[in-house]
Design an enzyme around this catalytic site. Structure first.
Site, PDB file in Angstrom:
ATOM      1  N   GLU A 427      28.697  24.640  26.885  1.00 51.40           N
ATOM      2  CA  GLU A 427      29.024  25.025  25.498  1.00 51.40           C
ATOM      3  C   GLU A 427      27.922  24.627  24.520  1.00 51.40           C
ATOM      4  O   GLU A 427      28.200  24.210  23.398  1.00 51.40           O
ATOM      5  CB  GLU A 427      30.347  24.398  25.053  1.00 51.40           C
ATOM      6  CG  GLU A 427      31.537  25.219  25.365  1.00 51.40           C
ATOM      7  CD  GLU A 427      31.274  26.692  25.166  1.00 51.40           C
ATOM      8  OE1 GLU A 427      31.511  27.436  26.118  1.00 51.40           O
ATOM      9  OE2 GLU A 427      30.811  27.105  24.093  1.00 51.40           O
TER      10      GLU A 427
HETATM   11  C1  LIG Z   1      29.876  23.331  35.473  1.00 48.95           C
HETATM   12  C2  LIG Z   1      29.308  24.317  34.505  1.00 48.95           C
HETATM   13  C3  LIG Z   1      30.127  25.286  33.957  1.00 48.95           C
HETATM   14  C4  LIG Z   1      29.597  26.241  33.091  1.00 48.95           C
HETATM   15  N1  LIG Z   1      30.399  27.256  32.623  1.00 48.95           N
HETATM   16  C5  LIG Z   1      29.837  28.296  31.951  1.00 48.95           C
HETATM   17  C6  LIG Z   1      30.595  29.474  31.639  1.00 48.95           C
HETATM   18  O1  LIG Z   1      31.796  29.558  31.902  1.00 48.95           O
HETATM   19  N2  LIG Z   1      29.959  30.504  31.049  1.00 48.95           N
HETATM   20  C7  LIG Z   1      28.631  30.467  30.749  1.00 48.95           C
HETATM   21  O2  LIG Z   1      28.121  31.459  30.233  1.00 48.95           O
HETATM   22  N3  LIG Z   1      27.888  29.369  31.006  1.00 48.95           N
HETATM   23  C8  LIG Z   1      28.458  28.291  31.617  1.00 48.95           C
HETATM   24  N4  LIG Z   1      27.701  27.181  31.918  1.00 48.95           N
HETATM   25  C9  LIG Z   1      26.298  27.165  31.533  1.00 48.95           C
HETATM   26  C10 LIG Z   1      25.991  26.162  30.449  1.00 48.95           C
HETATM   27  O3  LIG Z   1      26.493  26.590  29.219  1.00 48.95           O
HETATM   28  C11 LIG Z   1      24.470  25.945  30.461  1.00 48.95           C
HETATM   29  O4  LIG Z   1      24.172  25.213  31.631  1.00 48.95           O
HETATM   30  C12 LIG Z   1      23.968  25.244  29.231  1.00 48.95           C
HETATM   31  O5  LIG Z   1      24.107  26.047  28.100  1.00 48.95           O
HETATM   32  C13 LIG Z   1      22.486  24.828  29.354  1.00 48.95           C
HETATM   33  O6  LIG Z   1      21.694  25.866  29.820  1.00 48.95           O
HETATM   34  P1  LIG Z   1      20.709  25.606  31.074  1.00 48.95           P
HETATM   35  O7  LIG Z   1      21.535  25.051  32.178  1.00 48.95           O
HETATM   36  O8  LIG Z   1      19.952  26.842  31.357  1.00 48.95           O
HETATM   37  O9  LIG Z   1      19.743  24.473  30.592  1.00 48.95           O
HETATM   38  P2  LIG Z   1      18.380  24.694  29.774  1.00 48.95           P
HETATM   39  O10 LIG Z   1      18.608  25.637  28.665  1.00 48.95           O
HETATM   40  O11 LIG Z   1      17.295  24.999  30.751  1.00 48.95           O
HETATM   41  O12 LIG Z   1      18.156  23.245  29.165  1.00 48.95           O
HETATM   42  C14 LIG Z   1      17.492  22.183  29.867  1.00 48.95           C
HETATM   43  C15 LIG Z   1      17.247  21.059  28.864  1.00 48.95           C
HETATM   44  O13 LIG Z   1      16.360  21.525  27.833  1.00 48.95           O
HETATM   45  C16 LIG Z   1      16.948  21.376  26.556  1.00 48.95           C
HETATM   46  N5  LIG Z   1      16.613  22.525  25.726  1.00 48.95           N
HETATM   47  C17 LIG Z   1      16.668  23.845  26.047  1.00 48.95           C
HETATM   48  N6  LIG Z   1      16.306  24.594  25.001  1.00 48.95           N
HETATM   49  C18 LIG Z   1      16.032  23.764  23.996  1.00 48.95           C
HETATM   50  C19 LIG Z   1      15.626  23.928  22.647  1.00 48.95           C
HETATM   51  N7  LIG Z   1      15.457  25.128  22.094  1.00 48.95           N
HETATM   52  N8  LIG Z   1      15.413  22.809  21.912  1.00 48.95           N
HETATM   53  C20 LIG Z   1      15.585  21.590  22.426  1.00 48.95           C
HETATM   54  N9  LIG Z   1      16.000  21.369  23.675  1.00 48.95           N
HETATM   55  C21 LIG Z   1      16.217  22.433  24.454  1.00 48.95           C
HETATM   56  C22 LIG Z   1      18.453  21.291  26.816  1.00 48.95           C
HETATM   57  O14 LIG Z   1      19.146  20.585  25.790  1.00 48.95           O
HETATM   58  C23 LIG Z   1      18.505  20.579  28.154  1.00 48.95           C
HETATM   59  O15 LIG Z   1      18.441  19.189  27.969  1.00 48.95           O
HETATM   60  C24 LIG Z   1      28.235  26.189  32.739  1.00 48.95           C
HETATM   61  C25 LIG Z   1      27.419  25.176  33.255  1.00 48.95           C
HETATM   62  C26 LIG Z   1      27.935  24.251  34.136  1.00 48.95           C
HETATM   63  C27 LIG Z   1      27.025  23.207  34.706  1.00 48.95           C
END
Ligand SMILES: Cc1cc2nc3c(=O)[nH]c(=O)nc-3n(C[C@H](O)[C@H](O)[C@H](O)COP(=O)(O)OP(=O)(O)OC[C@H]3O[C@@H](n4cnc5c(N)ncnc54)[C@H](O)[C@@H]3O)c2cc1C
Length: 569
Positions: A427
């Site tokens: 989220e």
């Molecule tokens: C168990 C689980 C359930 C989930 N359920 C859903 C779901 O139902 N539907 C759905 O659509 N998604 C879902 N997600 C996805 C979840 O919302 C994302 O994992 C999350 O938004 C982070 O994206 P990412 O994993 O690609 O991390 P990344 O975006 O790659 O982030 C990696 C790190 O970089 C930081 N970062 C990235 N961009 C920036 C920025 N612009 N500025 C500063 N810091 C930054 C982040 O804070 C983080 O610390 C789920 C994830 C998990 C693990």
């Protein structure tokens, strides 16, 4: 001792701290009287404690599995979900005109909190339906509303949220899933989504996916994204689930916690979808769902903090080591007391912030007043990030209270610590929440923040006569924080972002102290709530000073080391 719903805390917070009486003064919520609130919370609490919580362990041990393309949920989940649906607990805040009860989001938040204590993996299912219900009610066509809302509200069908792709996580605008117009006015959706919570489910009649995708003429970035309803089974002419849509669950992720919640990789292969809202207007519609879910996820963190605290107190009363206090129970040791007091004080503060956020949302709905809307928007990232950080920190302390047994699975303390971890990530990661707070939520030059600080200071002023020892530090902290906010809004974005996590936490510290002070005053300045308030204000609030110092350090120091220097071993 099994989980007990913290009904007296909810009742106290709603009646004395966050101002449910303001809601009752509006036409929309005039019927939410005290008896009704008590009855609803007590019924929900019973369901959580007696029906849902007993299945929590099974979800951790057995996981959900993918069999012949369908997800089979953990043992006992279907029965518990049926009890949730039959009791009308999927979404108590859903609009009356679509079959909901139209209760305040404040009550929904309290119920989400209790249900998360009971079983976080299962609670995710109704939580996602709640977000979908709100998004459809606000943005869908009348036909889509008529078909989907009653079934989602009753729990006959469940909802999911499909944003994330392998190349599009925090940067949702980078998504590659495509939508093409069909001749009949529907759309063909093609692409892969990852991490989709409850992407399939064997205890509901249909799974309704809200999917973000881009039309051929959609601009790059978030402005070119559209939102689609893509059901697992295509409704027939009677609205019953008919032939299967062109989508499937490819796999279920193996993960750190919430094993009972299937986190799915979804493949859409020209699946039939219906537009929700306007073409290219998907992000606005999705934001409705995400804001709802952010407060919901805050409640998840707080619910786990509650459950972890109850378990730690129970253990500290059973475990004997040495001869302390004559009984030998570890609860008599100062350091164990410190841990338990921290758990209780932090949980109360985070819960008060989330409920105040919920009341602001309700007041905004009921009155249309822009100040309430701004208050709700300001509090949402604080509730989400601080509520889930609290869940994580409190669950970790819970492990520590158990000593070695905290690391052994059978006590359940470890499950709380594992399950809650993801709430800081999904989220919108907590870092992204903090960025939202210092950027978008400060576009008013800090007006909404100052309005809230005015209230904190005014209350501390009135409390000075009765509880000077507590009121003074709260007033001073609010003043320090006001100055920090004045500094923040003058800075370049890079400097704001460099200190945003510290700023959000400092804000939560000031608000937490304010709500604790209110609790102490409501109790007349003597009693357990006053003792807890004293602990928070004396021992936890002072952290705001070091957080403000971090904020004021700006971005330069973060980039002082080169990437090569960081990499060097
Ligand atoms: C168990 C689980 C359930 C989930 N359920 C859903 C779901 O139902 N539907 C759905 O659509 N998604 C879902 N997600 C996805 C979840 O919302 C994302 O994992 C999350 O938004 C982070 O994206 P990412 O994993 O690609 O991390 P990344 O975006 O790659 O982030 C990696 C790190 O970089 C930081 N970062 C990235 N961009 C920036 C920025 N612009 N500025 C500063 N810091 C930054 C982040 O804070 C983080 O610390 C789920 C994830 C998990 C693990």
């Amino acid at each position: 001792m099994p989980f007990k719903a913290p009904l007296s805390d909810f009742q106290f917070l709603l009646e004395n701290i966050v101002g449910l009486d303001q809601l009752r003064a509006t036409e929309l919520f005039a019927e939410t009287d005290r008896d009704m609130t008590e009855a609803i919370l007590s019924e929900a609490g019973k369901l959580c404690a007696e029906v849902i919580a007993p299945g929590n362990r099974a979800g951790d041990e057995h996981h959900s599995v993918l069999e012949n393309g369908r997800v089979r949920a953990a043992p006992g989940f279907a029965e518990a979900y049926r009890a949730i649906a039959e009791g009308g607990w999927v979404c108590v805040s859903a609009p009356v005109e679509h079959g909901g009860m139209g209760l305040p989001v404040a009550l929904q938040t309290a119920i989400n909190d209790m249900m998360s204590s009971a079983n976080l993996s299962l609670q995710l299912n109704p939580l996602l339906s709640q977000g979908q219900i709100e998004a459809l009610a606000a943005h869908a066509s009348d036909e889509l509303k008529a078909l989907y809302l009653p079934k989602l509200i009753s729990g006959e069908w469940s909802g999911t949220m499909n944003l994330t792709e392998s190349g599009a996580g925090s940067d949702v605008g980078a998504l590659a899933t495509k939508a093409e117009r069909n001749a009949d006015g529907t759309y063909a959706i093609t692409g892969q989504k990852i991490y989709i919570t409850w992407g399939d489910c064997d205890f509901v009649g249909n799974v309704c996916h809200l999917v973000l995708a881009r039309l051929p003429n959609g601009k790059p970035g978030t402005k070119g994204i559209s939102l689609f309803m893509v059901p697992r089974d295509l409704p027939d002419e009677n609205g019953a689930p008919g032939v299967a849509n062109a989508l499937k669950v490819v796999s279920i992720e193996h993960k750190l916690g919430i094993h009972g919640s299937p986190t799915c990789v979804m493949e859409f292969d020209g699946a039939k979808g219906w537009l929700v809202g306007e073409e290219h207007g998907g992000m606005a519609a999705m934001f409705t769902m995400m804001n709802n879910a952010r407060l919901g996820v805050a409640a998840q963190g707080i619910g786990i903090a509650e459950a972890a605290t109850q378990k730690a107190i129970e253990y500290a009363l059973e475990r004997k080591q040495g001869r302390v206090g004559g009984t030998g129970m570890i609860i008599e040791y100062p350091d164990v007391r410190r841990m338990l007091m921290t758990m209780k004080a932090e949980t109360f503060a985070a819960r008060a912030i989330a409920l105040a956020n919920a009341v602001a949302i309700d007041m905004s709905h009921a009155t249309g007043d822009e100040e309430w809307t701004a208050r709700a928007a300001l509090l949402t990232p604080i509730s989400k990030a601080h509520g889930t950080d609290t869940g994580h920190e409190v669950a970790q302390i819970g492990v520590q209270v158990h000593g070695g047994m905290g690391f052994i699975e059978e006590t359940g303390a470890a499950q709380f610590a594992r399950d809650v971890r993801v709430t800081q990530i999904y989220e919108g990661t907590n870092g992204i929440q903090a960025m939202d707070l210092v950027a978008r939520k400060m576009m008013d030059g800090g007006a909404a923040a100052y309005a809230l600080l005015d209230e904190v200071e005014a209350f501390a002023e009135t409390a000075r006569g009765t509880l000077p020892e507590l009121a003074k530090p709260v007033f001073n902290a609010a003043e320090n924080f006001r100055e920090a906010t004045e500094w923040l809004v003058e800075q370049e974005m890079q400097d704001r972002f460099a200190g945003c996590v510290a700023y959000l936490r400092a804000f939560a510290r000031v608000l937490g102290a304010h709500y604790h002070l209110m609790a102490a005053m409501a109790e007349g300045g003597a009693g357990p709530r006053t003792k807890l308030a004293r602990f928070f204000i004396k021992r936890i609030l002072p952290e705001h000073e070091s957080l403000i110092a971090q904020l004021r350090d700006g971005a330069e120091g973060l980039y002082a080391m080169s990437v090569e220097e960081l990499e060097a071993v």
